[in-house]
Design an enzyme around this catalytic site. Structure first.
Site, PDB file in Angstrom:
ATOM      1  N   HIS A   1       0.832  -1.203   0.000  1.00  0.00           N
ATOM      2  CA  HIS A   1       0.000   0.000   0.000  1.00  0.00           C
ATOM      3  C   HIS A   1       0.862   1.246   0.000  1.00  0.00           C
ATOM      4  O   HIS A   1       2.060   1.181   0.289  1.00  0.00           O
ATOM      5  CB  HIS A   1      -0.874   0.000   1.261  1.00  0.00           C
TER       6      HIS A   1
ATOM      7  N   THR B   1       0.793   4.603   2.067  1.00  0.00           N
ATOM      8  CA  THR B   1       0.152   5.267   3.215  1.00  0.00           C
ATOM      9  C   THR B   1      -0.117   6.737   2.888  1.00  0.00           C
ATOM     10  O   THR B   1       0.760   7.429   2.366  1.00  0.00           O
ATOM     11  CB  THR B   1       1.059   5.192   4.465  1.00  0.00           C
TER      12      THR B   1
ATOM     13  N   HIS C   1       5.026   6.687  -1.286  1.00  0.00           N
ATOM     14  CA  HIS C   1       5.811   5.502  -1.638  1.00  0.00           C
ATOM     15  C   HIS C   1       5.057   4.236  -1.262  1.00  0.00           C
ATOM     16  O   HIS C   1       4.080   4.283  -0.513  1.00  0.00           O
ATOM     17  CB  HIS C   1       7.125   5.530  -0.856  1.00  0.00           C
TER      18      HIS C   1
ATOM     19  N   THR D   1       6.199   0.756   0.579  1.00  0.00           N
ATOM     20  CA  THR D   1       7.268  -0.030   1.207  1.00  0.00           C
ATOM     21  C   THR D   1       7.236  -1.434   0.620  1.00  0.00           C
ATOM     22  O   THR D   1       6.196  -2.100   0.658  1.00  0.00           O
ATOM     23  CB  THR D   1       7.074  -0.099   2.735  1.00  0.00           C
TER      24      THR D   1
HETATM   25  P1  A2P Z   1       5.060   2.961   5.326  1.00  0.00           P
HETATM   26  O1  A2P Z   1       3.937   3.839   4.903  1.00  0.00           O
HETATM   27  O2  A2P Z   1       6.387   3.541   5.006  1.00  0.00           O
HETATM   28  O3  A2P Z   1       4.966   1.578   4.766  1.00  0.00           O
HETATM   29  P2  A2P Z   1       3.153   0.013  11.574  1.00  0.00           P
HETATM   30  O4  A2P Z   1       2.905  -1.427  11.226  1.00  0.00           O
HETATM   31  O5  A2P Z   1       4.575   0.315  11.901  1.00  0.00           O
HETATM   32  O6  A2P Z   1       2.189   0.528  12.573  1.00  0.00           O
HETATM   33  O7  A2P Z   1       2.893   0.814  10.244  1.00  0.00           O
HETATM   34  C1  A2P Z   1       1.748   0.640   9.480  1.00  0.00           C
HETATM   35  C2  A2P Z   1       1.879   1.474   8.223  1.00  0.00           C
HETATM   36  O8  A2P Z   1       1.879   2.864   8.552  1.00  0.00           O
HETATM   37  C3  A2P Z   1       3.152   1.244   7.450  1.00  0.00           C
HETATM   38  O9  A2P Z   1       2.795   1.224   6.107  1.00  0.00           O
HETATM   39  C4  A2P Z   1       4.059   2.395   7.814  1.00  0.00           C
HETATM   40  O10 A2P Z   1       5.044   2.833   6.944  1.00  0.00           O
HETATM   41  C5  A2P Z   1       3.074   3.478   8.126  1.00  0.00           C
HETATM   42  N1  A2P Z   1       3.573   4.315   9.213  1.00  0.00           N
HETATM   43  C6  A2P Z   1       3.980   3.917  10.426  1.00  0.00           C
HETATM   44  N2  A2P Z   1       4.314   4.969  11.195  1.00  0.00           N
HETATM   45  C7  A2P Z   1       4.118   6.071  10.436  1.00  0.00           C
HETATM   46  C8  A2P Z   1       4.283   7.463  10.648  1.00  0.00           C
HETATM   47  N3  A2P Z   1       4.716   7.951  11.804  1.00  0.00           N
HETATM   48  N4  A2P Z   1       3.984   8.290   9.631  1.00  0.00           N
HETATM   49  C9  A2P Z   1       3.555   7.817   8.451  1.00  0.00           C
HETATM   50  N5  A2P Z   1       3.378   6.522   8.199  1.00  0.00           N
HETATM   51  C10 A2P Z   1       3.650   5.649   9.165  1.00  0.00           C
END
Ligand code: A2P
Length: 222
Positions: A70, A72, A150, A152
């Site tokens: 996905h 975010t 982006h 991940t």
């Molecule tokens: P990303 O968008 O780079 O993939 P988690 O499992 O750590 O709670 O994260 C769930 C999703 O939210 C992941 O896709 C992660 O990164 C994103 N994410 C986690 N923390 C943040 C943050 N502080 N700001 C933006 N996106 C975040």
């Protein structure tokens, strides 16, 4: 009747459709395989904790990959993040919710911490992109809105997914200061494009043909 409070998700974002998600995982593997086989990469393994010319299996190095691919848009942590309530209540967000969108991917990148895809948000997608998304992680710098967008694809052991967007902004920061990286090779096939090296183990593949993937804007509740 009791009035239920609306639940906020862990995050809002664009979720890849199953078929395109499978395709994206294959593309990611292809990228890591071809990058790992580049002579120029094999000569620059130190940032990856390896001696030069040793063997490094990037597919193993990026040990973790998100369950659902996905992009975010807004991380809410079920409402614990400041401003998430306001975000969810925006007309644009409500309107976009559960709608289909095509994500445009212009580049793939790998660093010692993360591997990801750069998403070029389209005007209708930028409407649900938080104004402070870039400032949130790099407060001292200025970026065009949407720069952090982006997907991940993988992270090294002990690295959080949130690092991928920070790594992407680091590439863009270097590009903004006129450092476009050194053209050190080309990839072929589905991942055809120019590979540039930006020091400290930062590699970026500029795709000759942009990838388009189908997605749905929604919330993830975990
Ligand atoms: P990303 O968008 O780079 O993939 P988690 O499992 O750590 O709670 O994260 C769930 C999703 O939210 C992941 O896709 C992660 O990164 C994103 N994410 C986690 N923390 C943040 C943050 N502080 N700001 C933006 N996106 C975040």
């Amino acid at each position: 009747p009791t009035l239920e409070k609306e639940l906020l998700p862990l995050y809002f974002g664009w979720f890849l459709a199953k078929r395109d998600e499978d395709g994206m995982r294959k593309t990611s593997h292809e990228f890591l395989e071809q990058l790992g086989n580049l002579k120029a990469f094999k000569k620059r393994l130190l940032p990856y904790g390896c001696e030069d010319k040793q063997k490094l299996d990037l597919l193993k190095y990026f040990a973790k990959s998100p369950n659902i691919l996905h992009c975010t848009a807004k991380y809410c942590d079920y409402g614990k993040v400041l401003g998430s309530e306001e975000y969810a209540q925006q007309e644009a967000v409500k309107k976009a919710y559960s709608k289909g969108y095509t994500l445009h991917i212009s580049a793939l990148f790998a660093t010692p911490k993360t591997v990801g895809a750069q998403v070029e948000l389209q005007p209708d997608q930028l409407l649900v992109w938080p104004a402070d998304a870039e400032k949130e992680v790099m407060p001292k710098d200025t970026f065009p809105k949407g720069s952090r967008a982006h997907i991940t694809l993988g992270t090294a052991a002990d690295i959080q997914d949130v690092q991928t967007g920070i790594d992407l902004l680091e590439f863009i920061k270097l590009q903004q200061s006129g450092k476009d990286g050194e053209h050190l090779g080309d990839l072929t096939g589905a991942v055809a494009g120019k590979v540039s090296y930006y020091d400290n183990g930062m590699w970026l593949l500029n795709l000759s043909r942009k990838l388009e993937v189908k997605s749905i804007f929604s919330g993830y509740y975990g």
